[in-house]
Every structure is written in structure tokens, then in C-alpha cells.
Design an enzyme around this catalytic site. Structure first.
Site: not given
Ligand code: GCU
Length: 608
Positions: A110, A153, A235, A268, A285, A309, A314, A336, A342, A442
Site C-alpha cells: 500500500e 490495514n 478508515e 495509531r 478533520r 501522525k 495526513d 509517525e 505518497e 512545496e
Molecule cells: C492514508 C493513506 C492510506 C493509509 C492511511 C493510514 O490515508 O492514503 O493508504 O492506509 O493513510 O495511515 O492508515
């Protein structure tokens, strides 16, 4: 051997079974002219103390890992052309220095930009022991000590906890042990429900028993497993909210299960409403993590670490430090970071992160942040990081996690030196270029702290309104007069989550640093910035500058004597970055020009 260790001897023998063995092997090959003595002192742990003996031998004192880290510190120093120090002592600032891989059991990664998984294939653990040793070496050489191998995930059937996969996982842990690296597994909070337990309620005794038995089984196979990493109620992942429980209930239950084995739970805090209605202006958010966790401060078990994070959104190119990291004084915390690029160029565009991390580390309080974690940028590409220059992020992350006071220039030039052994002038050129790459990215992407103008889901390239009417709570609300969201006390109130001094600094657009302006404020395009330019002119200028800097970067980069295959990969990706920068510059400028109707003062081309 790839990346910065190319100047070490190619193959590590598989017979090395301890950190001391490895340290002896590395020193004998890298610095054969000097004799080394080790003084094993378990009380020193990861700390090392280097001194000269009367017989001129260099003595490294430390626990097992300390001796290894001391050896690599000497080797880095020596290969960079410095003489061996007579005296050097060092200990890590953060006790857990983690890499979180987002690798799936099917072999995909991912947000991975460097090929497939190094650990999994077709639903099974599957790895090349040689590459595992290389990875162990990459980690140990910069002091990283925990490796979580599977995605937060946790997609079925990644069943690391089950008997059929454990022997392979244990063999993997054996491979990493001589490098001072302990494994960690991501677990699914609802896992007991796959094994005949009707619920995952953390307060249900059957659930705790299942986790206790599971922990016992896992720890009997891997006695030094660092622990479990959990993404819950985030999520779409299962979690304690389903049962009306809070996250302390969830984390503490798991912590009890791993406690007898010295394990930890890394929990997390990426919890927010990912099904927000864009019409809803009450929900903001960035406020979410604080709302879910701050009131629980002091209620987490001592073997729980909350992993937060670095920013409240994000991993955008610029976000303020998360208020949770500043406010939860009675809880163990980890910051984190994300090495995987990404939102930051996907290992196509150059983006060296250490200048950004440095800003973050400088904001952190001393007391309770004991750990750092970074989402991995590795995959099974030959060079591990897809873009050869993306390896600088892995390397400098390790150095910074050990010593956040390190000078970014020193860290980056150390990587350049070890990787390419260029002339001093070329080393300086590449170091400068890498250090400036974040600011350049940036400039040509999302302006002044706004973020989120990226193509939805893939997260590469511009799409200024792609997320604007979506569910993710990431809105800029640009109209013909103004842009941004007011997050001060008179707006969403997000800023109230910070200590007073920071509230004062950011509340007034006149004192708020420009780079965070549109994160905290909604401002008219005619707003006068500190340097006298209007906001709209500054947006145009930044984008044109970002593109011009990328063009200059491209010219310089192509003059450097990279060896093959790096040269070809770097020049190919630079072409793609140029295209990307041009798209961003033109699309964002056109977007704001169409809305505001304001012309560029310098008459540059902005498309209709
Ligand atoms: C972001 C990311 C996801 C990931 C998530 C996380 O949203 O796009 O792919 O799963 O962060 O940190 O859990």
C-alpha cells in the site's frame, strides 16, 4: 550491495549470529588497518562508548546492540574520510526507532513506489534471506531497531499470528536478530471473531483470553517480538467504538495480553470521520485526533504507545505539528513520519524530507515522546527505494531518530558521500539540490499550507477540486474572493487545541508564518503578505518559482557523474518530475486565476 552500503564488502555471511559477530565482521572488512576490542556491558544497552587503548586498539563498550551501533558509527565516519576519533559516546534519543511496512500478504505494498513486497507473496511469507540481511544492515547501519512487516490495514488472509505462518516468521526474526532489529506485527482488532469468538469487545473476557493465548503462541515462536501495531476505528478498520468502548479500553486489553512477554502495543491515532459530508461546516478533520484521545491522557497502560501522525491531516507537504504530540503529557507517544512519498512525489519527484522533519522535531517536548516510526519507502526493486535518491530519506531518518539534533546538511552529505563517493564539489551540488527539493516541491504543488490539491486516491499530480466535494474532510473552499478555512477561535476552533504561545503565534494572520497561512486562515486574495505581495501574487510566484527551480535542478542533476543504472533511472524520473511540476504550476495558477480574475503582475503565461 545497494544504496549507501555499496562501499562495504558485498556479502554478509549467513553464519553471523550476534551483533558482536556482525560488528567484528564489518570492522575487519571496512577498517582492516586498525584493531578493535569490544567491552560488552549489558547495562549500556544501545549506548556505545569508544576509546583508544594504550596499545592503540580502539575499544567499543556497549550492550550487544551498542557495540554494533558503535561499529557502524566508526565505519560511516571512516568511509567519509575522517580519522578515527579517540573518544566518542552516543546513545539514542528515542528508544524505539521503527520502520512500518505497509506490505500486504498478496505481495502488493500500500502506497509503495519501489516494487512489490520484500516479505510476502501469494498470501504467504516469502523472502530472500540475502536481501533480508541487506535490509538488516541498512537498518542497523543507521540505528533503526524495529521492523513492522505488514500493513496496518490488515487484509485477510495475512495471518501472521497463526500457527502455519509462525515458523516462517520466527525464521525471519532470526535473520534480523544479529542486526539488533526486532520484528513487530500489525494486527486486526477483530481477529478473535475469525476464530469462533462472537465479539471483539475489549471488555469481554473471552476476547482477552483469546489475545492472551495468541500472544503466548506468538511469543513462544518469537520471544523478542517488539509487539503489535494497531489501526482501529480508522478508515473502515474495526475497533472498540463498535462496542461503545474507547481506545484506552482497546489498547489496554491488548497490552495486558502481551505484558507477560515484555511486548508493547503501538496504537495509531489516525481516527477521523472519513465519511464527512462536504456541506457540514461544523466538522473540521484536523480536530479529530485530539477529540478522540486527549481526554484519555493518563489512562493508557505503560506498555502502550500512541503513534500519532506528525500533522493533524495526513502527511501533506506542510502541516503544523499535531497538537496531540504537544498535549498528551501523561501518555507514551511516538511520532509517525512517512518515508513513502505518497503525497510528496511518489519517488518520481525529488523530495528530501529531513528539512521538514527537523522543523517537527524542534517543536516536540522532551518528556513523553519516546519513539518514532516511519512508513517504509522500501520494496523489492533492485535499489530498494525505486528512485535511487529516495534512499536519502531512509538513511537520514535513522540518523535523526538516533539524534534529532543532527545538522540536516551533515546527514544528507554523509549519505551522498557514502553512496556516490563524488568529488567534494559534486557532493556539495547534490547535497544542496537534495536539501532544497522539499521546498521546491512545496512551491509547485499546494500553496501556503493549504494541501490536498492532489489527484484523489492516486495522490500524484494536480487536481485542485478533486477532494472538494468528497467525503474525506479535506476542503480548501476557494471562491472568487478568498481561500482557506478559518481554524482560529472564531472559526472551527482547531487552534484552541494548542498551548497558549502557539495559539498566539498562529491566531493572527499578521504573525502567522506565511507557510502556514492558509492552514489556519481564510483570506482574501488581496491579503497583503509580510513582504508586501498580495496572496494571489504569492500563489502565482511560488508556482512559477517551483517550476523554474525544478528546471534548474534537472540541469544540475544531469551534470553529475552518477554510475549506471542510477544515472538512467534518475534522468528518466527527472523528466517525469519536470512534466509534473509544469502540470501543477499551470493548473493551480489557472485555477486561481479563473476564480480571482487577478492578473499576474509580471505578465507570465497563465492559461485561460
Ligand atoms: C492514508 C493513506 C492510506 C493509509 C492511511 C493510514 O490515508 O492514503 O493508504 O492506509 O493513510 O495511515 O492508515
Amino acid at each position: 550491495m545497494k544504496a549507501w552500503l555499496s562501499r562495504l564488502t558485498a556479502d554478509l555471511p549467513s553464519s553471523l549470529t550476534s551483533c558482536e559477530d556482525l560488528a567484528r565482521f564489518e570492522l575487519a572488512h571496512a577498517i582492516p588497518s586498525v584493531s578493535f576490542e569490544f567491552q560488552h556491558d549489558p547495562a549500556l544497552g544501545e549506548e556505545f562508548r569508544i576509546s583508544r587503548k594504550e596499545n592503540h586498539a580502539v575499544c567499543i563498550a556497549g550492550g550487544s546492540a551498542g557495540i554494533l551501533y558503535g561499529a557502524y558509527a566508526l565505519i560511516r565516519n571512516f568511509l567519509e574520510g575522517n580519522s578515527l576519533p579517540d573518544h566518542l559516546e552516543s546513545s539514542p534519543r528515542y528508544s524505539l526507532r521503527m520502520i512500518n511496512c505497509w506490505d500486504n500478504a498478496d505481495g502488493s505494498v500500500e502506497r509503495g513506489y519501489s516494487g512489490q513486497s520484500l516479505f510476502f507473496q501469494n498470501g504467504k511469507l516469502s523472502y530472500d534471506p540475502f536481501r533480508m540481511r541487506e535490509l538488516g544492515r541498512l537498518m542497523a547501519s543507521v540505528g533503526l531497531n524495529v521492523l513492522c512487516i505488514n500493513n496496518v490495514n490488515v487484509h485477510f488472509p495475512a495471518q501472521l499470528l497463526l500457527e502455519d505462518m509462525l515458523p516462517d516468521a520466527a525464521a525471519l526474526a532470526d535473520l534480523f536478530r544479529p542486526f539488533g532489529v526486532r520484528l513487530m506485527f500489525s494486527v486486526d482488532f477483530s481477529q478473535p471473531m475469525r476464530h469462533g469468538i462472537p465479539t471483539a469487545d475489549p471488555l469481554n473476557p473471552a476476547v482477552l483470553s483469546w489475545w492472551k493465548e495468541t500472544a503466548a503462541r506468538v511469543y513462544s515462536a518469537i520471544p523478542d517480538l517488539a509487539g503489535f501495531l494497531v489501526k482501529a476505528d480508522s478508515e473502515g478498520r474495526p475497533g472498540p467504538f463498535t462496542y461503545g468502548r474507547n481506545h484506552a479500553d482497546g489498547a489496554n486489553m491488548l497490552a495486558e495480553a502481551v505484558r507477560p512477554f515484555g511486548g508493547i502495543i503501538v496504537w495509531r491515532c489516525f481516527v477521523y470521520n472519513c465519511r464527512q459530508d462536504w456541506r457540514d461546516t461544523m466538522t473540521d478533520r484536523p480536530k479529530a485526533a485530539w477529540e478522540h484521545y486527549a481526554f484519555l491522557d493518563g489512562t493508557f497502560a505503560d506498555n502502550v504507545i500512541l503513534q500519532v501522525k506528525h500533522g493533524p491531516f495526513d502527511f501533506q507537504v506542510r502541516e503544523p505539528v499535531s497538537p496531540l504530540l504537544l498535549g498528551m503529557k501523561k501518555t507514551n507517544l511516538a511520532m509517525e513520519l512517512q518515508l513513502a512519498q505518497e503525497y510528496t512525489g511518489q519517488q518520481i519527484d525529488l523530495y528530501t524530507m529531513i528539512p521538514m522533519w527537523k522543523e517537527l522535531f524542534e517543536e516536540l517536548p522532551e518528556e513523553n515522546i519516546m519513539s518514532v516510526a516511519a512508513v517504509s519507502n522500501l520494496g523489492n526493486d533492485e535499489n530498494y527505494t525505486g528512485h535511487p535518491l529516495a534512499a536519502v530519506n531512509f538513511y537520514t531518518y535513522g540518523l535523526l531518530a538516533w539524534n534529532p539534533a543532527i545538522d540536516p546538511r551533515k546527514a544528507v552529505s554523509s549519505w551522498v558521500n557514502l553512496t556516490y563517493a563524488f568529488s567534494p564539489e559534486d557532493e556539495r551540488t547534490l547535497t544542496d539540490l537534495l536539501l532544497s527539493s522539499r521546498r521546491t516541491y512545496e512551491k509547485y504543488t499546494a500553496p501556503l499550507g493549504l494541501g490536498w490539491m492532489i489527484t484523489p486516491h492516486t495522490h500524484y499530480g494536480p487536481n485542485p477540486s478533486g477532494y472538494e466535494y468528497d467525503l474525506w474532510g479535506t476542503y480548501h473552499k476557494a471562491d472568487r474572493n478568498a481561500v482557506g478555512i478559518d481554524r482560529t477561535a472564531s472559526g472551527t476552533g482547531y487552534l484552541l487545541q494548542y498551548p497558549d504561545d502557539l495559539q498566539r503565534k498562529y491566531a493572527d494572520p499578521e504573525t502567522c508564518p506565511d507557510l502556514y497561512l492558509l492552514f489556519y486562515h481564510r483570506l482574501p486574495y488581496s491579503f497583503r503578505m509580510k513582504d508586501g505581495r498580495t496572496l494571489i501574487q504569492r500563489i502565482y510566484d511560488d508556482h512559477f518559482e517551483g517550476l523554474a527551480e525544478t528546471e534548474k535542478m534537472s540541469r544540475l542533476l544531469l551534470t553529475l557523474p552518477f554510475p549506471e543504472p542510477d544515472k538512467t533511472v534518475i534522468s528518466d524520473r527527472m523528466q517525469r518530475q519536470l512534466h509534473n511540476a509544469k502540470e501543477w504550476c499551470d493548473i493551480i495558477n489557472t485555477f486561481f486565476h479563473r476564480l480571482s480574475g487577478a492578473d499576474d503582475l509580471h505578465g507570465r503565461v497563465i492559461y485561460e
